[in-house]
Design an enzyme around this catalytic site. Structure first.
Site, PDB file in Angstrom:
ATOM      1  N   CYS A 125     -15.484   6.871   1.177  1.00 47.43           N
ATOM      2  CA  CYS A 125     -14.111   6.500   1.486  1.00 47.43           C
ATOM      3  C   CYS A 125     -13.961   5.208   2.105  1.00 47.43           C
ATOM      4  O   CYS A 125     -14.526   4.802   3.102  1.00 47.43           O
ATOM      5  CB  CYS A 125     -13.501   7.516   2.561  1.00 47.43           C
ATOM      6  SG  CYS A 125     -11.899   7.066   2.784  1.00 47.43           S
ATOM      7  N   CYS A 136       3.096   5.457   9.165  1.00 39.96           N
ATOM      8  CA  CYS A 136       3.160   6.790   8.746  1.00 39.96           C
ATOM      9  C   CYS A 136       2.975   7.705  10.161  1.00 39.96           C
ATOM     10  O   CYS A 136       1.953   7.350  10.987  1.00 39.96           O
ATOM     11  CB  CYS A 136       2.338   7.452   7.745  1.00 39.96           C
ATOM     12  SG  CYS A 136       2.414   6.562   6.264  1.00 39.96           S
ATOM     13  N   CYS A 139      -0.411   9.365  11.148  1.00 38.94           N
ATOM     14  CA  CYS A 139      -1.562   8.885  10.756  1.00 38.94           C
ATOM     15  C   CYS A 139      -2.267   7.913  11.984  1.00 38.94           C
ATOM     16  O   CYS A 139      -1.332   7.117  12.554  1.00 38.94           O
ATOM     17  CB  CYS A 139      -1.443   7.841   9.408  1.00 38.94           C
ATOM     18  SG  CYS A 139      -2.912   6.911   9.151  1.00 38.94           S
ATOM     19  N   GLY A 183      -5.755   1.333   5.828  1.00 36.66           N
ATOM     20  CA  GLY A 183      -4.841   0.271   5.033  1.00 36.66           C
ATOM     21  C   GLY A 183      -4.158   0.900   3.750  1.00 36.66           C
ATOM     22  O   GLY A 183      -4.470   2.111   3.216  1.00 36.66           O
ATOM     23  N   GLU A 184      -3.371   0.126   3.287  1.00 33.13           N
ATOM     24  CA  GLU A 184      -2.572   0.565   2.153  1.00 33.13           C
ATOM     25  C   GLU A 184      -3.065  -0.415   0.981  1.00 33.13           C
ATOM     26  O   GLU A 184      -2.656  -1.633   0.892  1.00 33.13           O
ATOM     27  CB  GLU A 184      -1.128   0.456   2.318  1.00 33.13           C
ATOM     28  CG  GLU A 184      -0.029   0.352   1.005  1.00 33.13           C
ATOM     29  CD  GLU A 184      -0.404   1.438   0.342  1.00 33.13           C
ATOM     30  OE1 GLU A 184      -0.241   2.683   0.556  1.00 33.13           O
ATOM     31  OE2 GLU A 184      -0.656   1.444  -1.116  1.00 33.13           O
ATOM     32  N   SER A 213      -5.337   6.060  -3.497  1.00 28.43           N
ATOM     33  CA  SER A 213      -4.260   6.499  -2.829  1.00 28.43           C
ATOM     34  C   SER A 213      -3.145   5.529  -2.121  1.00 28.43           C
ATOM     35  O   SER A 213      -3.587   4.601  -1.517  1.00 28.43           O
ATOM     36  CB  SER A 213      -4.692   7.392  -1.599  1.00 28.43           C
ATOM     37  OG  SER A 213      -3.435   7.890  -1.024  1.00 28.43           O
ATOM     38  N   LEU A 237       2.650  11.951  -1.125  1.00 25.49           N
ATOM     39  CA  LEU A 237       4.048  12.453  -1.136  1.00 25.49           C
ATOM     40  C   LEU A 237       4.426  12.920   0.274  1.00 25.49           C
ATOM     41  O   LEU A 237       5.409  12.227   1.077  1.00 25.49           O
ATOM     42  CB  LEU A 237       4.084  13.499  -1.875  1.00 25.49           C
ATOM     43  CG  LEU A 237       5.546  14.366  -2.293  1.00 25.49           C
ATOM     44  CD1 LEU A 237       6.308  13.320  -2.843  1.00 25.49           C
ATOM     45  CD2 LEU A 237       5.269  15.683  -3.170  1.00 25.49           C
ATOM     46  N   ASN A 238       3.723  13.951   0.948  1.00 23.87           N
ATOM     47  CA  ASN A 238       3.877  14.530   2.348  1.00 23.87           C
ATOM     48  C   ASN A 238       5.216  14.854   2.963  1.00 23.87           C
ATOM     49  O   ASN A 238       5.309  15.310   4.035  1.00 23.87           O
ATOM     50  CB  ASN A 238       3.345  13.067   3.263  1.00 23.87           C
ATOM     51  CG  ASN A 238       2.219  12.664   2.997  1.00 23.87           C
ATOM     52  OD1 ASN A 238       1.198  13.590   2.696  1.00 23.87           O
ATOM     53  ND2 ASN A 238       1.569  11.462   3.388  1.00 23.87           N
ATOM     54  N   ASN A 312      -5.112  16.333  10.367  1.00 25.80           N
ATOM     55  CA  ASN A 312      -6.251  16.205  11.101  1.00 25.80           C
ATOM     56  C   ASN A 312      -5.651  15.697  12.451  1.00 25.80           C
ATOM     57  O   ASN A 312      -4.881  14.682  12.545  1.00 25.80           O
ATOM     58  CB  ASN A 312      -7.239  15.192  10.244  1.00 25.80           C
ATOM     59  CG  ASN A 312      -7.867  16.002   9.075  1.00 25.80           C
ATOM     60  OD1 ASN A 312      -8.346  17.136   9.202  1.00 25.80           O
ATOM     61  ND2 ASN A 312      -7.717  15.155   7.954  1.00 25.80           N
ATOM     62  N   CYS A 355      -9.492  12.304   6.966  1.00 27.27           N
ATOM     63  CA  CYS A 355      -8.198  11.572   6.527  1.00 27.27           C
ATOM     64  C   CYS A 355      -7.192  11.154   7.735  1.00 27.27           C
ATOM     65  O   CYS A 355      -6.932  12.171   8.469  1.00 27.27           O
ATOM     66  CB  CYS A 355      -7.045  12.567   5.595  1.00 27.27           C
ATOM     67  SG  CYS A 355      -8.288  12.891   3.984  1.00 27.27           S
TER      68      CYS A 355
HETATM   69  N1  SAH Z   1      -2.562   4.373   2.832  1.00 32.98           N
HETATM   70  C1  SAH Z   1      -3.259   5.089   1.663  1.00 32.98           C
HETATM   71  C2  SAH Z   1      -4.455   5.474   1.742  1.00 32.98           C
HETATM   72  C3  SAH Z   1      -5.238   6.073   3.059  1.00 32.98           C
HETATM   73  S1  SAH Z   1      -4.381   7.376   3.746  1.00 32.98           S
HETATM   74  C4  SAH Z   1      -2.180   6.287   1.692  1.00 32.98           C
HETATM   75  O1  SAH Z   1      -1.364   6.545   2.706  1.00 32.98           O
HETATM   76  O2  SAH Z   1      -2.080   6.805   0.746  1.00 32.98           O
HETATM   77  C5  SAH Z   1      -5.112   8.860   2.722  1.00 32.98           C
HETATM   78  C6  SAH Z   1      -4.635  10.141   3.044  1.00 32.98           C
HETATM   79  O3  SAH Z   1      -4.717  10.663   4.198  1.00 32.98           O
HETATM   80  C7  SAH Z   1      -2.902  10.092   2.657  1.00 32.98           C
HETATM   81  O4  SAH Z   1      -2.678  10.993   1.695  1.00 32.98           O
HETATM   82  C8  SAH Z   1      -2.233  10.262   4.105  1.00 32.98           C
HETATM   83  O5  SAH Z   1      -1.008  10.937   3.605  1.00 32.98           O
HETATM   84  C9  SAH Z   1      -3.211  11.192   4.689  1.00 32.98           C
HETATM   85  N2  SAH Z   1      -3.284  11.293   6.050  1.00 32.98           N
HETATM   86  C10 SAH Z   1      -2.857  10.313   7.080  1.00 32.98           C
HETATM   87  N3  SAH Z   1      -2.907  10.924   8.228  1.00 32.98           N
HETATM   88  C11 SAH Z   1      -3.552  11.973   8.254  1.00 32.98           C
HETATM   89  C12 SAH Z   1      -3.733  13.056   9.293  1.00 32.98           C
HETATM   90  N4  SAH Z   1      -3.655  12.875  10.487  1.00 32.98           N
HETATM   91  N5  SAH Z   1      -4.055  14.411   8.933  1.00 32.98           N
HETATM   92  C13 SAH Z   1      -4.379  14.618   7.323  1.00 32.98           C
HETATM   93  N6  SAH Z   1      -4.254  13.502   6.422  1.00 32.98           N
HETATM   94  C14 SAH Z   1      -3.670  12.413   6.766  1.00 32.98           C
HETATM   95 FE1  SF4 Z   2       0.368   5.604   6.192  1.00 29.05          FE
HETATM   96 FE2  SF4 Z   2      -1.979   5.566   4.670  1.00 29.05          FE
HETATM   97 FE3  SF4 Z   2      -1.167   3.499   6.424  1.00 29.05          FE
HETATM   98 FE4  SF4 Z   2      -1.964   5.784   7.234  1.00 29.05          FE
HETATM   99  S1  SF4 Z   2      -3.349   4.317   6.238  1.00 29.05           S
HETATM  100  S2  SF4 Z   2      -0.220   4.551   8.055  1.00 29.05           S
HETATM  101  S3  SF4 Z   2      -1.330   7.330   5.849  1.00 29.05           S
HETATM  102  S4  SF4 Z   2      -0.186   4.234   4.375  1.00 29.05           S
END
Ligand code: SAH
Ligand code: SF4
Length: 368
Positions: A125, A136, A139, A183-184, A213, A237-238, A312, A355
């Site tokens: 990863c 988000c 996260c 990161g994004e 992602s 999507l979430n 998580n 994640c």
């Molecule tokens: N930033 C990108 C990729 C990294 S996050 C994105 O957001 O897609 C990877 C995945 O982990 C994303 O689908 C995100 O929604 C999910 N994620 C973020 N925080 C999480 C948490 N606390 N528990 C489970 N999944 C989480």
């Molecule tokens: Fe949102 Fe992905 Fe950035 Fe976490 S890493 S804040 S899930 S965009």
């Protein structure tokens, strides 16, 4: 710590290396050797580039170049075999890179009991930025804010550091990459795309074994679809409707669910390819069967699959993880509607490697 202000070779394309060798007055075949030494053989210092003559290595060094391989500052090993690496770059900044032996977290196993063979299959990863600006609410990475982008060389370098540490033989071991770390990736698009090319052509990992992602940076989804070499696409999507998603993912105010789904529908899929939608299940927030029905409506007509991720946990974040029964009910609602749906097995929760848990935690006492 690695030295500052050095010019770094990692991150240069074959063409750029060729140009460099030409400027050094070297014959063309030297660029091929340098390229091989850097990416395929993953040499970690100029001294180790023994396929080049000593005089050239010295010339490269006196011109101010180093390989630029980041260093491993710390390793945390989970009871499930996952390793979370804290990777340090030349300026002292760190990101996390996670090594998950035996496949992709079990979300799509072939159903057979897999023996605990020594790592002939693993997923890494990868981080694309230090921290993240997207904010988000569920996260942990969001708590860091965005500290900076990673360069293409740094994105590749963290992977090389882990491959070296795990002594991976890229020819015989099956390595998957998921760009799902800190990161994004689509907010660091050019460096991400360049890194993918270096990984495919240099390191030797096919793009079919890579997934990126995104939280839904709509214009970049469109750009990404136009690339000739690209990983598979996963969209976070979430949430099942716009108002819920606006709360959980403020970025929805800029790129609404309607725009996101339109980009997904227009996305040019390759033969037998599907889009993946990730859906973090937050207890009592977005995990009802009614929510699942809304997801079914959103995905209608799309060639898609869904990966469910039970939230998580992390300190300072006010959500709960739904019960396995609720996760199962959500999954079944999607499956009944014909959408292939998997529950992603959490990897390395005990070391903050799963994640959404990547925020450079070094104090593991705070876990539990
Ligand atoms: N930033 C990108 C990729 C990294 S996050 C994105 O957001 O897609 C990877 C995945 O982990 C994303 O689908 C995100 O929604 C999910 N994620 C973020 N925080 C999480 C948490 N606390 N528990 C489970 N999944 C989480
Ligand atoms: Fe949102 Fe992905 Fe950035 Fe976490 S890493 S804040 S899930 S965009």
């Amino acid at each position: 710590m690695a030295e500052k202000n050095k010019l770094e070779l990692l991150g240069l394309t074959f063409q750029e290396l060729t140009e460099l060798m030409r400027n050094f007055g070297q014959p063309a075949y030297r660029s091929r050797q340098l390229w091989q030494g850097l990416y395929r053989e993953r040499r970690s210092s100029l001294e180790q580039l023994t396929n080049l003559p000593l005089s050239l290595r010295e010339q490269i060094s006196t011109q101010g170049y180093s390989i630029g391989l980041p260093s491993i500052q710390k390793r945390f090993t989970s009871t499930d075999g996952t390793v979370r690496y804290l990777i340090e770059f030349a300026d002292g900044q760190t990101v996390e890179t996670v090594w998950m032996p035996e496949g992709d977290g079990g979300e799509e196993g072939d159903g057979s009991e897999s023996e605990a063979r020594s790592y002939d299959r693993a997923t890494i990863c990868v981080s694309s930025q230090v921290g993240c600006a997207v904010d988000c609410q569920f996260c942990m990475t969001a708590l860091l804010g965005l500290l900076r982008n990673l360069s293409a060389g740094e994105i590749v370098g963290q992977i090389l550091a882990v491959l070296n540490d795990q002594q991976v033989d890229i020819e015989s071991q099956r390595i998957n990459l998921v760009f799902m770390g800190q990161g994004e990736p689509f907010l660091n698009f050019d460096n991400f795309v360049k890194a993918v090319l270096l990984l495919v052509e240099g390191v030797g990992i096919p793009e079919s074994r890579m997934t990126v992602s995104t939280s839904g940076i709509v214009p970049r989804i469109t750009d990404f679809g136009q690339l000739t070499v690209r990983p598979k696409l996963a969209i976070s999507l979430n949430a099942s409707n716009d108002s819920s998603r606006r709360e959980l993912m403020p970025i929805t105010k800029k790129w609404t669910l309607e725009k996101l789904m339109a980009a997904a529908r227009d996305f040019p899929l390759r033969n037998r390819e599907r889009l993946t939608f990730e859906y973090v299940l937050l207890g009592g927030v977005n995990d009802s069967v009614q929510n699942a029905r809304e997801v079914v409506e959103l995905l209608r007509g799309l060639k898609a699959k869904v990966n469910l991720i039970a939230w998580n946990p992390g300190p300072e974040i006010p959500y709960t993880t739904p019960s396995p029964e609720r996760v199962e009910a959500f999954q079944q609602a999607l499956i009944r509607a014909g959408i292939p749906t998997f529950v992603r097995k959490p990897r390395g929760r005990d070391i903050f490697a799963a994640c959404g848990q990547l925020k450079r935690t070094t104090d593991l006492v705070s876990i539990s």
